[in-house]
Scaffold this active site. Structure first.
Site, PDB file in Angstrom:
ATOM      1  NE  ARG A  84      19.849 -42.712  45.723  1.00  0.00           N
ATOM      2  CZ  ARG A  84      20.398 -42.776  47.389  1.00  0.00           C
ATOM      3  NH1 ARG A  84      20.190 -41.723  47.444  1.00  0.00           N
ATOM      4  NH2 ARG A  84      20.916 -43.962  47.573  1.00  0.00           N
ATOM      5  CB  THR A 353      19.301 -35.555  53.722  1.00  0.00           C
ATOM      6  OG1 THR A 353      19.682 -36.988  53.087  1.00  0.00           O
ATOM      7  CG2 THR A 353      17.945 -36.004  51.991  1.00  0.00           C
ATOM      8  CG  ASN A 373      24.865 -41.010  52.999  1.00  0.00           C
ATOM      9  OD1 ASN A 373      23.500 -40.801  53.720  1.00  0.00           O
ATOM     10  ND2 ASN A 373      25.751 -41.579  52.888  1.00  0.00           N
ATOM     11  CD  GLU A 392      23.621 -39.968  48.608  1.00  0.00           C
ATOM     12  OE1 GLU A 392      22.899 -40.603  49.491  1.00  0.00           O
ATOM     13  OE2 GLU A 392      23.611 -38.854  48.148  1.00  0.00           O
ATOM     14  CB  SER A 425      15.543 -44.159  53.426  1.00  0.00           C
ATOM     15  OG  SER A 425      16.282 -45.498  54.009  1.00  0.00           O
ATOM     16  N   GLY A 446      18.033 -40.112  56.625  1.00  0.00           N
ATOM     17  CA  GLY A 446      18.851 -41.629  56.334  1.00  0.00           C
ATOM     18  C   GLY A 446      17.454 -42.708  56.420  1.00  0.00           C
TER      19      GLY A 446
HETATM   20  O1  DON Z   1      18.993 -41.934  50.293  1.00  0.00           O
HETATM   21  C1  DON Z   1      18.821 -42.194  51.418  1.00  0.00           C
HETATM   22  O2  DON Z   1      18.264 -43.091  51.831  1.00  0.00           O
HETATM   23  C2  DON Z   1      19.870 -41.454  52.705  1.00  0.00           C
HETATM   24  N1  DON Z   1      21.384 -41.364  51.737  1.00  0.00           N
HETATM   25  C3  DON Z   1      19.158 -40.301  52.939  1.00  0.00           C
HETATM   26  C4  DON Z   1      20.660 -39.373  54.318  1.00  0.00           C
HETATM   27  C5  DON Z   1      19.969 -39.044  54.668  1.00  0.00           C
HETATM   28  O3  DON Z   1      18.536 -38.874  55.013  1.00  0.00           O
HETATM   29  C6  DON Z   1      20.993 -37.698  56.228  1.00  0.00           C
HETATM   30  N2  DON Z   1      19.816 -36.527  56.767  1.00  0.00           N
HETATM   31  N3  DON Z   1      20.283 -37.048  57.473  1.00  0.00           N
END
Ligand code: DON
Length: 544
Positions: A84, A353, A373, A392, A425, A446
Site C-alpha cells: 500500500r 483498481t 485509486n 491514494e 477496502s 472502492g
Molecule cells: O483502496 C481502496 O479501497 C480504493 N483506493 C480502491 C479504489 C478502487 O477500487 C477504484 N476502482 N474502482
C-alpha cells in the site's frame, strides 16, 4: 424467477485441468499463462500480470500505485504482502482542509498533493524474491515487450480511456486520447520498465525514477521527497481468517478494511438460510443489507493503518458480537443508518483498481488487488516516466464526517499522518473447503469491493451459480452512509423492490460497478473454472 433467468442467459466459465488466470485484460492474462508454461509458479505469473496490466490497463494496472497480494502456497503456507502507498513524510492532518476547516475534495483526488508514495514495484520485488522461481527479466519481459512494441486496441479495450486522466495525458503516449484500432506504443513506460528490470526496486526508489517523480512533484506543488522513496517499505503479515459455514476464508488484513468488512458481514449472516430465501429476494436482501450497514459503520469508525492504530479485529469478528448485531436487525423494517452507531462504542487508543486471480498446476494460489485509486489516479505523470501516479491520499479521512470519493464517511483513526497508510477496502480473498482450495477472488470498486466479493461468494456457495454467472450477476450494496441500497440494473425483481421500499429502504441505481476476477475449484474433479467479469469486455479467464 430472476435468478433462474440470469442462470439461463449466462456465459460459461473458462475451464482448465492444470492452471487458471483471470484478469481484466486478455493480454495480461496471456502474459501470465506464458510465464506459467515456461515453468514459473503462480507468484511468478502474478508479477508478470501486474507489470503487464500496468501497460495494457493503464488506468488501473500500475507502477505508480499500490495494493495487496494474498498468497496460499500448495503446502498450506499463507502470506499477505502489503504494498500500500504511504503518506509523504511532509503530509499533515489538515492538508485537505481549507482555512475554515472544510474538506477540499479536489486536493486529495487530482494533482500532486493527492499522491502517496507508490508501493507496487517494491511489492512485486518482494513477492518474486521470496516466493517466485524465475528471474526478474523473465517475468517482466512480456510487459516490456507490450510497452515497447505496442499492442492494438480493440473496442473492448477502450473502457479504461472513458475516464478522464486529467493533465497527465500530456505526458503519456503522445498526449492524444487513444482510439480503437490504434497500435499503442508507450516508449517512456518501456524505459521505466527496463530500468526496473535491470536495477530492481533501487531503480525505482533510489534511482532515476524516484528523482523524476520528486522533481515533478516539487514543481507541481506536491510533498514527495527522495527520503519518502528511500524509506518506503512493504510489510508482510499473516492474512486474517474467518469461517462461513463449511468455508474457511483467507482475507486481507489492515491497512485494508476489506477482509474485516467481508468477514464481519458474513459473521452476521452465517446462520441465516439465505439460499432458501432466494437470491436478492426481499428477505435475503433485507438481511444482507442490514449486515452490510452494521459492518461498514464499524469499518469507518475503527479501522486504520496497524502501524498507527490498534484495530479491534478480534472483537469485530467475535461470533458473540455478530450475534448481537444480528439480534439488532428488525426482521421487516430497515434500520435507519443514523440509528446505527459503531457497535463497540468508543475505544481507548494506545474507480481505479484492478484485481486478478491465479492458480498454478501445483495448486499455489495468488489473489492481487492493486490500484491508482481513481481512474488514472491523480492524473499526473513525471515527465519521461510514462506512468500515472496514484491519488491514494483520498482514502484517508480528509475530515471526520466529510465523504471521500466513494462516499465513505470515515473517522479519526484513518487521519493523515506522515508515513501512514490510508485505509483500503481492497479484498483479495482465498477460500478453502475441508482444507482444500475452493475459490480465489477479488474485485475493484472502492468501497463496494467487500460487498462485491461477498456477493460473488454467496452466488457460488449459496446460490449454486458457476463462477462466470457469479461474477456477472447484478449486485447490490449498502455502506451505512449514504443510507441507501445501491443496485445495478436487473438486480431485483420489480415486486421485491416495491416490498423493500415499503419496509423503509431508499434505492439508488448505479450503472455497473466492480470487475470480479474469480477462480473456483470443482471439489470432485479438481477442475479449475475461471470467470472474468463481463462488465469489462477486455478481460479474460484462460486455463489449460
Ligand atoms: O483502496 C481502496 O479501497 C480504493 N483506493 C480502491 C479504489 C478502487 O477500487 C477504484 N476502482 N474502482
Amino acid at each position: 424467477m430472476l435468478h433462474e433467468l440470469l442462470l439461463a442467459a449466462a456465459l460459461q466459465p473458462a475451464a482448465g485441468a492444470h492452471a487458471m488466470i483471470a484478469t481484466e485484460q486478455r493480454l495480461a492474462t496471456q502474459a501470465g499463462i506464458a510465464v506459467l508454461k515456461r515453468g514459473g509458479n503462480a507468484v511468478d505469473a502474478a508479477v508478470a500480470v501486474a507489470y503487464a496490466l500496468a501497460v495494457v490497463d493503464p488506468c488501473c494496472g500500475n507502477l505508480g500505485g499500490g495494493g495487496f497480494m494474498l498468497i496460499r502456497m500448495h503446502d498450506g503456507s499463507e502470506h499477505f504482502i502489503d504494498f500500500r502507498e504511504t503518506a509523504p513524510l511532509r503530509a499533515t492532518r489538515g492538508m485537505y482542509q481549507d482555512a475554515h476547516g472544510n474538506a477540499v475534495p479536489e486536493r486529495s483526488r487530482k494533482g500532486w498533493l493527492a499522491v502517496g508514495v507508490p508501493g507496487t514495484v517494491m511489492g512485486m520485488e518482494r513477492a518474486l524474491h521470496e516466493y517466485g522461481t524465475l528471474s526478474r527479466a523473465a517475468v517482466m519481459e512480456p510487459a516490456v515487450a507490450l510497452a515497447r512494441d505496442g499492442y492494438t486496441l480493440v473496442p473492448g479495450d477502450m473502457l479504461p480511456f472513458e475516464g478522464s486522466p486529467g493533465e497527465g495525458y500530456s505526458g503519456w503516449a503522445g498526449g492524444a486520447m487513444p482510439h480503437a484500432g490504434e497500435h499503442l506504443t508507450q516508449p517512456d513506460l518501456a524505459r521505466s520498465l527496463e530500468l526496473v528490470e535491470r536495477g530492481g526496486a533501487d531503480a525505482f526508489y533510489r534511482g532515476p525514477i524516484a528523482r523524476a517523480i520528486v522533481a515533478a512533484s516539487r514543481q507541481g506543488g506536491g510533498l514527495l521527497s527522495l527520503d519518502d522513496f528511500a524509506r518506503y517499505t512493504t510489510v508482510e503479515t499473516d492474512p486474517l481468517h474467518c469461517r462461513f459455514g463449511a468455508l474457511d476464508l483467507i482475507v486481507a488484513a489492515p491497512p485494508s478494511s476489506g477482509g474485516v468488512t467481508l468477514c464481519e458481514t458474513l459473521g452476521i449472516l452465517a446462520p441465516l438460510p439465505l439460499a432458501q430465501w432466494g437470491w436478492h429476494s426481499v428477505r435475503e436482501t433485507h438481511y444482507v443489507i442490514e449486515a452490510e450497514r452494521r459492518a461498514y459503520a464499524d469499518r469507518n469508525a475503527y479501522l486504520g493503518d496497524p502501524a498507527f492504530v490498534n484495530n479491534p479485529i478480534a472483537q469485530l469478528l467475535d461470533p458473540a458480537y455478530a450475534a448481537r448485531l444480528r439480534a439488532s436487525i428488525d426482521p421487516v423494517r430497515a434500520t435507519p443508518s443514523d440509528e446505527i452507531h459503531p457497535g463497540l462504542g468508543a475505544l481507548t487508543e494506545g474507480n481505479h483498481t484492478t484485481h486478478f486471480s491465479i492458480v498454478d498446476a501445483d495448486g499455489n494460489a495468488v489473489a492481487v488487488t492493486y490500484t491508482l485509486n481513481d481512474w488514472f489516479g491523480a492524473g499526473v505523470i513525471a515527465p519521461g516516466t510514462g506512468f500515472f501516479l496514484n491519488d491514494e491520499m483520498d482514502d484517508f479521512t480528509a475530515k471526520p464526517g466529510a465523504p471521500n470519493l466513494y462516499g465513505l464517511v470515515q473517522g479519526e483513526r484513518n487521519d493523515v499522518q506522515p508515513g501512514k497508510r490510508p485505509l483500503s477496502s481492497m479484498a483479495p480473498t482465498i477460500v478453502l473447503r475441508d482444507g482444500k482450495l475452493a475459490m480465489v477472488t477479488g474485485s475493484p470498486g472502492g468501497s463496494r469491493i467487500p460487498t462485491t466479493v461477498l456477493e460473488t461468494l454467496l452466488n457460488v456457495f449459496d446460490f449454486g451459480m458457476n463462477v462466470q454467472q457469479a461474477v456477472d450477476a447484478p449486485r447490490i450494496h449498502m455502506q451505512w452512509l449514504p443510507d441507501e441500497i445501491q443496485y445495478e440494473p436487473d438486480a431485483f425483481a420489480r415486486d421485491a423492490m416495491a416490498a423493500l421500499r415499503s419496509d423503509g429502504y431508499a434505492f439508488k441505481a448505479i450503472d455497473l460497478w466492480g470487475s470480479a476476477q474469480a477462480i473456483v475449484v470443482d471439489p470432485r474433479s479438481g477442475m479449475l473454472y475461471g470467470g472474468s467479469d463481463r462488465r469489462h469486455a477486455a478481460g479474460a479467464a484462460i486455463g489449460y
